[in-house]
Design a protein around this motif. Structure first.
Motif, PDB file in Angstrom:
ATOM      1  N   ALA A  37       0.824  -1.209   0.000  1.00  0.00           N
ATOM      2  CA  ALA A  37       0.000   0.000   0.000  1.00  0.00           C
ATOM      3  C   ALA A  37       0.856   1.256   0.000  1.00  0.00           C
ATOM      4  CB  ALA A  37      -0.933  -0.003   1.211  1.00  0.00           C
ATOM      5  N   ALA A  38       1.837   1.310   0.876  1.00  0.00           N
ATOM      6  CA  ALA A  38       2.674   2.506   0.990  1.00  0.00           C
ATOM      7  C   ALA A  38       3.482   2.743  -0.275  1.00  0.00           C
ATOM      8  CB  ALA A  38       3.592   2.375   2.207  1.00  0.00           C
ATOM      9  N   THR A  39       3.954   1.678  -0.898  1.00  0.00           N
ATOM     10  CA  THR A  39       4.746   1.819  -2.121  1.00  0.00           C
ATOM     11  C   THR A  39       3.894   2.340  -3.268  1.00  0.00           C
ATOM     12  OG1 THR A  39       6.088  -0.058  -1.404  1.00  0.00           O
ATOM     13  CG2 THR A  39       6.316   0.630  -3.679  1.00  0.00           C
ATOM     14  N   VAL A  40       2.664   1.828  -3.404  1.00  0.00           N
ATOM     15  CA  VAL A  40       1.766   2.313  -4.450  1.00  0.00           C
ATOM     16  C   VAL A  40       1.423   3.785  -4.225  1.00  0.00           C
ATOM     17  CG1 VAL A  40      -0.595   2.131  -5.326  1.00  0.00           C
ATOM     18  CG2 VAL A  40       0.806   0.078  -5.069  1.00  0.00           C
ATOM     19  N   ALA A  41       1.249   4.169  -2.973  1.00  0.00           N
ATOM     20  CA  ALA A  41       0.940   5.569  -2.669  1.00  0.00           C
ATOM     21  C   ALA A  41       2.069   6.499  -3.104  1.00  0.00           C
ATOM     22  CB  ALA A  41       0.677   5.734  -1.171  1.00  0.00           C
ATOM     23  N   LEU A  42       3.286   6.026  -3.056  1.00  0.00           N
ATOM     24  CA  LEU A  42       4.438   6.872  -3.389  1.00  0.00           C
ATOM     25  C   LEU A  42       4.898   6.721  -4.833  1.00  0.00           C
ATOM     26  CD1 LEU A  42       6.523   6.309  -0.140  1.00  0.00           C
ATOM     27  CD2 LEU A  42       5.448   8.444  -0.840  1.00  0.00           C
ATOM     28  N   LEU A  43       4.807   5.512  -5.388  1.00  0.00           N
ATOM     29  CA  LEU A  43       5.381   5.250  -6.707  1.00  0.00           C
ATOM     30  C   LEU A  43       4.358   4.888  -7.770  1.00  0.00           C
ATOM     31  CD1 LEU A  43       8.558   3.197  -5.683  1.00  0.00           C
ATOM     32  CD2 LEU A  43       8.393   5.640  -6.182  1.00  0.00           C
ATOM     33  N   GLY A  44       3.099   4.668  -7.379  1.00  0.00           N
ATOM     34  CA  GLY A  44       2.051   4.383  -8.352  1.00  0.00           C
ATOM     35  C   GLY A  44       2.352   3.159  -9.192  1.00  0.00           C
ATOM     36  N   PRO A  45       2.236   3.264 -10.529  1.00  0.00           N
ATOM     37  CA  PRO A  45       2.423   2.088 -11.395  1.00  0.00           C
ATOM     38  C   PRO A  45       3.859   1.567 -11.424  1.00  0.00           C
ATOM     39  CG  PRO A  45       2.209   4.091 -12.707  1.00  0.00           C
ATOM     40  CD  PRO A  45       1.879   4.468 -11.300  1.00  0.00           C
ATOM     41  N   PHE A  46       4.791   2.335 -10.890  1.00  0.00           N
ATOM     42  CA  PHE A  46       6.190   1.898 -10.872  1.00  0.00           C
ATOM     43  C   PHE A  46       6.545   1.141  -9.589  1.00  0.00           C
ATOM     44  CE2 PHE A  46       6.653   5.886 -13.528  1.00  0.00           C
ATOM     45  CZ  PHE A  46       6.634   5.192 -14.737  1.00  0.00           C
ATOM     46  N   SER A  47       5.542   0.822  -8.775  1.00  0.00           N
ATOM     47  CA  SER A  47       5.805   0.207  -7.468  1.00  0.00           C
ATOM     48  C   SER A  47       6.546  -1.121  -7.589  1.00  0.00           C
ATOM     49  CB  SER A  47       4.493  -0.003  -6.717  1.00  0.00           C
ATOM     50  OG  SER A  47       3.862   1.231  -6.479  1.00  0.00           O
ATOM     51  N   ALA A 185      -1.839   0.487 -12.983  1.00  0.00           N
ATOM     52  CA  ALA A 185      -2.614   1.718 -13.085  1.00  0.00           C
ATOM     53  C   ALA A 185      -2.152   2.691 -12.014  1.00  0.00           C
ATOM     54  CB  ALA A 185      -4.103   1.409 -12.936  1.00  0.00           C
ATOM     55  N   GLY A 186      -2.711   3.889 -12.055  1.00  0.00           N
ATOM     56  CA  GLY A 186      -2.405   4.883 -11.026  1.00  0.00           C
ATOM     57  C   GLY A 186      -1.593   6.044 -11.574  1.00  0.00           C
ATOM     58  N   GLN A 187      -1.427   7.055 -10.742  1.00  0.00           N
ATOM     59  CA  GLN A 187      -0.714   8.266 -11.140  1.00  0.00           C
ATOM     60  C   GLN A 187       0.801   8.065 -11.050  1.00  0.00           C
ATOM     61  OE1 GLN A 187      -1.780  11.685  -8.851  1.00  0.00           O
ATOM     62  NE2 GLN A 187      -0.471  13.086 -10.006  1.00  0.00           N
ATOM     63  N   ARG A 188       1.487   8.452 -12.096  1.00  0.00           N
ATOM     64  CA  ARG A 188       2.936   8.317 -12.111  1.00  0.00           C
ATOM     65  C   ARG A 188       3.576   9.360 -11.193  1.00  0.00           C
ATOM     66  NH1 ARG A 188       4.880   6.963 -18.301  1.00  0.00           N
ATOM     67  NH2 ARG A 188       3.462   5.192 -18.635  1.00  0.00           N
ATOM     68  N   ARG A 196       9.728  13.008  -2.039  1.00  0.00           N
ATOM     69  CA  ARG A 196       8.879  11.835  -2.222  1.00  0.00           C
ATOM     70  C   ARG A 196       9.717  10.610  -2.595  1.00  0.00           C
ATOM     71  NH1 ARG A 196       3.350  11.827  -3.392  1.00  0.00           N
ATOM     72  NH2 ARG A 196       2.536   9.898  -4.321  1.00  0.00           N
ATOM     73  N   MET A 197      10.678  10.815  -3.486  1.00  0.00           N
ATOM     74  CA  MET A 197      11.543   9.719  -3.901  1.00  0.00           C
ATOM     75  C   MET A 197      12.388   9.213  -2.726  1.00  0.00           C
ATOM     76  SD  MET A 197      10.901   9.080  -7.109  1.00  0.00           S
ATOM     77  CE  MET A 197       9.211   9.408  -6.596  1.00  0.00           C
ATOM     78  N   GLY A 198      12.872  10.157  -1.903  1.00  0.00           N
ATOM     79  CA  GLY A 198      13.652   9.763  -0.730  1.00  0.00           C
ATOM     80  C   GLY A 198      12.831   8.989   0.272  1.00  0.00           C
TER      81      GLY A 198
END
Length: 429
Positions: A37-47, A185-188, A196-198
């Motif tokens: 969940a946390a990874t998708v929230a931060l990285l979206g489709p690149f999780s 899916a999701g926002q890139r 955010r990346m950190g």
């Protein structure tokens, strides 16, 4: 510094595959149940690719530890490597920071365990029920480790089986229900959003952290110079595959994954019903307990190594005459971790442990550059491809991660470092 000849010696009782089990147990903990969940929230489709990339980056550090471990059969891990490469002060500071990491991790995981148990025993959420879970779990793990490293290793192997079975079921069943469009899916994310990346990088590091504990108990392994590198490399390959598979199933089966407080249980309920969701909830509980088992096993070995070198009471450097374990160091860590667990929250303690943990990574990556030259001709020493390339890359990654931490956590780590310097100035005579 060696123990006197008439003093009880540590028992070399842990086999190669037990070390593999311990290393997997130490890494797969509460992080995998929160990571999707946390990874998708931060990285979206690149999780998914973030999880795999994190595994590759952490593999650089794992290889550094594997090479350093192949040079020694003594306990101490990062503390030993930094001490041998840069002297007693550097070694002490690394050992001191690692021990603080272990204490805060044990306290944080005890709180996380109470939260997990509260899902099927609500009284564990607060009051006497929560107190009972924290006290009994830490008391049990402390007692198991005092009795002997063999019993602790067996407990760790049993717990790692208990935590892997629910994850294997989750992946094996969930793979048939993946929606490819939903999975990616999701926002890139904006690559220019460095904060955010950190944050995403530190989150992923937390999920993979713990492997550095395994070399700390080298004095109790049958053939540490051979078996620790094997266990570490086996672990990082296995864990990366497991994490990637779990992430893919979670992304591909649960809409709104980023907003889920219990992502794996929620996803499992969607394609496997409430029975599978309950299995995942129990798995989370076992996973946290298993990780804390290793924390309570490995942490006191750093304290034991420091005390043997003259820092701290002589009592902490003693080996129990019957159980042949550093019983006083184990009991000391159990008491302090209990005090922290009862006064701090999971989030506060977890953040502190992540920042202090980076000191061990930085120290070991730098130490490998020295140790590789010093032990180049020693039979059995692992030689990394590219010579100094892997340690240098690992060192740069760690420095970048430390720079991405909050100023509050950096300040807390700096304060701990200063306290360690003061303790170093007054060794036991």
């Amino acid at each position: 510094m060696s123990a006197p000849a008439d003093e009880p010696q540590l028992q070399r009782a842990v086999s190669r595959w037990q070390i593999v089990g311990l290393s997997i147990n130490d890494v797969i903990g509460s992080g995998i149940y929160l990571l999707p969940a946390a990874t998708v929230a931060l990285l979206g489709p690149f999780s998914l690719w973030g999880v795999v990339a994190a595994g590759i980056v952490v593999a650089l550090l794992v290889l550094c530890y594997a090479q350093a471990a192949s040079c020694f059969d003594e306990p101490g891990g990062s503390y030993l490597y930094a001490r041998e490469a840069f002297g007693r002060f550097a070694g002490f500071q690394i050992g001191w920071m690692i021990w603080l990491t272990r204490i805060s991790s044990a306290a944080a995981l005890s709180n996380a365990l109470a939260d997990a148990v509260a899902r099927f025993w609500p009284m564990a959420g607060s009051g006497a029920g929560r107190l009972a879970v924290i006290v009994l779990s830490l008391g049990f793990l402390t007692a198991v480790n005092i009795v002997g490293v063999r019993s602790a290793a067996r407990t760790g192997v049993i717990l790692v089986i208990g935590k892997l079975v629910p994850l294997v079921l989750f992946v094996a069943i969930g793979l048939f229900y993946i929606d490819p469009q939903l999975a990616f899916a999701g926002q890139r994310p904006d690559p220019h959003d460095l904060q955010r990346m950190g944050e995403a990088a530190l989150l992923l590091l937390y999920a993979y952290a713990g492997f550095e504990n395994i070399p700390a108990a080298a004095g109790e392994y049958r053939n540490p110079r051979r078996d620790i590198p094997f266990a570490l490399i086996t672990m990082i390959v296995s864990v990366t595959v497991i994490y990637a598979a779990v992430q893919l199933v979670a992304q591909g089966t649960l809409a709104g994954l980023a907003n889920s407080a219990t992502p794996l249980a929620d996803a499992a309920a969607g394609f496997g019903g409430e029975a599978l969701a309950l299995i995942l909830t129990v798995g989370a509980t076992i996973s946290i307990l298993g990780t804390n088992s290793n924390t309570m096993m490995m942490g006191p070995r750093f304290l034991f190594a420091l005390a043997r070198d003259g820092y701290g009471p002589q009592l902490l450097a003693r080996v129990h005459p019957r159980f042949r374990t550093p019983a006083a160091a184990i009991l000391c860590q159990g008491i302090i971790a209990l005090a922290l667990a009862l006064t701090g929250s999971f989030v506060q303690l977890a953040l502190l442990s992540m920042t202090t943990r980076l000191f061990a990574y930085i120290g070991t990556a730098a130490a490998v550059l020295v140790l590789a030259r010093r032990f180049a001709d020693r039979p059995g020493t692992l030689k990394l491809p590219g010579g100094p390339l892997i340690p240098v890359l690992a060192l740069l990654v760690c420095l970048a991660l430390f720079a991405s931490a909050s100023w509050l956590n950096i300040g807390a780590a700096a304060l701990a470092f200063v306290v360690g310097a003061v303790i170093y100035r007054f060794p036991r005579r």
